[in-house]
Write a protein that holds these residues in place. Sequence first.
Motif: not given
Length: 285
Positions: A61, A65, A120, A122-123, A125, A128
Amino acid sequence: MEHIQREKVWFNRSDRDCRAAISKGEHDKPLDVDTHWHELFEAVKCHGCGKVIIEGREYGYGNGDIIIIPCKFLHGFKETEKGEYKVIFICAENILSDGNADFAEKLKARMYGTFAMRFVFTTSDVKYPALDRAFENLYHSAEENKNPLKIRADILNFLSETDYDENAPVQLNEQRYVLGEVAEFIEKNYAGEISLNDLCKIAAMSKFYFIKTFSRYYGTTPMRFVLNMRLKKAFGKLREGCPVTEAAFDCGFNNLSYFTRQFTKKYGILPKDVKKRSFSEQVLP
């Protein structure tokens, strides 16, 4: 952020559906949370870098995240770049006690991880931005203890932004329950003699296979887990004002210099200085 502080946010079937907390390593030490499980659904927004172990699998990560951890899933954190973490705990039993059966099943699938899901986000995605907005809204509602209806609405909104594959049911590995018995034995008997052979017998595994399997799920070797448990228990005694020598021997250490060396390595502070220093009320993620 240690196991001994977990009760700071421990709640179940309480008058609150959700609680928010901040977690970070103490005294410039990186966050290092031994693998554990609890009854609560957990969401963590990371402002640091490292890895999270969830049910024996390792996920990296980064800063920003968001990590989703279903109820009763084994998980632990090993930080590589120090930061601060926003943590949300949701009491699934409270949320699932309302609504029709179909609605409850969809929530249960998300909160208990009964189907394959992402842990998880992530930024980078696509999902997100919406998940992040929902996380921040829920975090602030819980932190400020707003109207329960507002908190409940924010919980549902956040959960709606997570997803799962209803065509991929999840069956947790039976080994993790056996290892849970080993961990429970260690927590109950940390003050006495514990050998690797003792733990292998409880798990009914060969030494090689036991070490390999335990390390996979708990992110550390069995005997290191024993050492960490003893150090945590000693830390708790020291915070309560127990003399250093008494805390060490009560927690299974027969050599005071070894205890001091390992304690300082883990916590970045001498045992005798614990009472002099203020520790945050933060909780582990």
